[in-house]
Design a protein around this motif. Structure first.
Motif, PDB file in Angstrom:
ATOM      1  N   TYR A  37       0.846  -1.192   0.000  1.00 15.54           N
ATOM      2  CA  TYR A  37       0.000   0.000   0.000  1.00 15.54           C
ATOM      3  C   TYR A  37       0.882   1.243   0.000  1.00 15.54           C
ATOM      4  CZ  TYR A  37      -4.172  -2.769   0.744  1.00 15.54           C
ATOM      5  OH  TYR A  37      -5.220  -3.651   0.577  1.00 15.54           O
ATOM      6  N   TYR A  38       0.534   2.177  -0.891  1.00 16.28           N
ATOM      7  CA  TYR A  38       1.304   3.398  -1.067  1.00 16.28           C
ATOM      8  C   TYR A  38       0.423   4.617  -0.816  1.00 16.28           C
ATOM      9  CZ  TYR A  38       4.496   0.391  -3.720  1.00 16.28           C
ATOM     10  OH  TYR A  38       5.354  -0.606  -4.118  1.00 16.28           O
ATOM     11  N   CYS A  39       0.970   5.610  -0.165  1.00 19.59           N
ATOM     12  CA  CYS A  39       0.250   6.879  -0.104  1.00 19.59           C
ATOM     13  C   CYS A  39       0.791   7.810  -1.171  1.00 19.59           C
ATOM     14  CB  CYS A  39       0.328   7.504   1.284  1.00 19.59           C
ATOM     15  SG  CYS A  39       1.944   8.025   1.833  1.00 19.59           S
ATOM     16  N   HIS A  40      -0.089   8.664  -1.612  1.00 22.98           N
ATOM     17  CA  HIS A  40       0.218   9.585  -2.711  1.00 22.98           C
ATOM     18  C   HIS A  40      -0.422  10.928  -2.390  1.00 22.98           C
ATOM     19  CE1 HIS A  40      -1.036  11.350  -6.698  1.00 22.98           C
ATOM     20  NE2 HIS A  40       0.288  11.347  -6.781  1.00 22.98           N
ATOM     21  N   VAL A  41       0.329  11.994  -2.615  1.00 23.02           N
ATOM     22  CA  VAL A  41      -0.231  13.325  -2.403  1.00 23.02           C
ATOM     23  C   VAL A  41       0.110  14.221  -3.577  1.00 23.02           C
ATOM     24  CG1 VAL A  41       0.002  13.080   0.092  1.00 23.02           C
ATOM     25  CG2 VAL A  41       1.760  14.307  -1.194  1.00 23.02           C
ATOM     26  N   PHE A  42      -0.750  15.181  -3.804  1.00 19.89           N
ATOM     27  CA  PHE A  42      -0.494  16.236  -4.780  1.00 19.89           C
ATOM     28  C   PHE A  42      -0.589  17.557  -4.028  1.00 19.89           C
ATOM     29  CE2 PHE A  42       0.112  18.180  -8.710  1.00 19.89           C
ATOM     30  CZ  PHE A  42      -0.826  19.176  -8.919  1.00 19.89           C
ATOM     31  N   THR A  43       0.504  18.327  -4.088  1.00 20.64           N
ATOM     32  CA  THR A  43       0.553  19.550  -3.301  1.00 20.64           C
ATOM     33  C   THR A  43      -0.074  20.742  -4.009  1.00 20.64           C
ATOM     34  OG1 THR A  43       2.689  20.218  -4.226  1.00 20.64           O
ATOM     35  CG2 THR A  43       2.737  18.767  -2.299  1.00 20.64           C
ATOM     36  N   GLY A  44      -0.447  20.554  -5.251  1.00 18.15           N
ATOM     37  CA  GLY A  44      -0.897  21.661  -6.083  1.00 18.15           C
ATOM     38  C   GLY A  44       0.159  22.013  -7.118  1.00 18.15           C
ATOM     39  N   PHE A  45       1.385  21.500  -6.855  1.00 23.01           N
ATOM     40  CA  PHE A  45       2.482  21.753  -7.772  1.00 23.01           C
ATOM     41  C   PHE A  45       3.176  20.449  -8.175  1.00 23.01           C
ATOM     42  CE2 PHE A  45       2.415  26.288  -7.501  1.00 23.01           C
ATOM     43  CZ  PHE A  45       1.930  26.572  -6.247  1.00 23.01           C
ATOM     44  N   ASN A  46       3.371  19.586  -7.239  1.00 21.47           N
ATOM     45  CA  ASN A  46       4.067  18.322  -7.482  1.00 21.47           C
ATOM     46  C   ASN A  46       3.340  17.194  -6.775  1.00 21.47           C
ATOM     47  OD1 ASN A  46       6.580  19.323  -8.901  1.00 21.47           O
ATOM     48  ND2 ASN A  46       6.734  20.473  -6.993  1.00 21.47           N
TER      49      ASN A  46
END
Length: 115
Positions: free
Chosen positions: A93-102
């Motif tokens: 299981y992986y977490c993933h985020v988008f900061t608005g830029f990357n």
């Protein structure tokens, strides 16, 4: 740069529960998108649950009603509560985020469900 550290994986019997955590190296208040993915051996990575900022939570059909995604911005952490787990939930299981830029990925945590 954002570092993501997952924890909470392990071995669990079918029907049991686990809670995965994903802690970020900086504030998550501005993250526009956070999600959990998983990848089983020999399969493609798939979306498990997503939590867009100000949007609707989305779950894969296979986990809806059993898994719950949430975030605690004060703790810079996202969670995945996994209830009534099944052998087919076995995956990294992986977490993933988008900061608005990357976008950023964690290193993954193994979840193994025994029958």
């Amino acid at each position: 740069q954002v570092q993501l550290v997952e924890s909470g994986g392990g071995l669990v019997q079918a029907g049991g529960s686990l809670r995965l955590s994903c802690t970020a190296s900086r504030s998550t208040f501005t993250f526009t998108f956070m999600a959990w993915y998983r990848q089983a051996p020999g399969k493609q990575r798939e979306l498990v649950a997503s939590l867009p900022s100000g949007g609707n939570i989305n779950y894969a059909d296979s986990v809806r009603g059993r898994f719950t995604i949430s975030r605690d911005n004060a703790k810079k952490t996202m969670y995945l509560q996994m209830n009534d787990v099944k052998p087919e939930d076995t995956a990294v299981y992986y977490c993933h985020v988008f900061t608005g830029f990357n976008d950023y990925w964690g290193q993954g945590t193994q979840v193994t469900v025994s029958s």
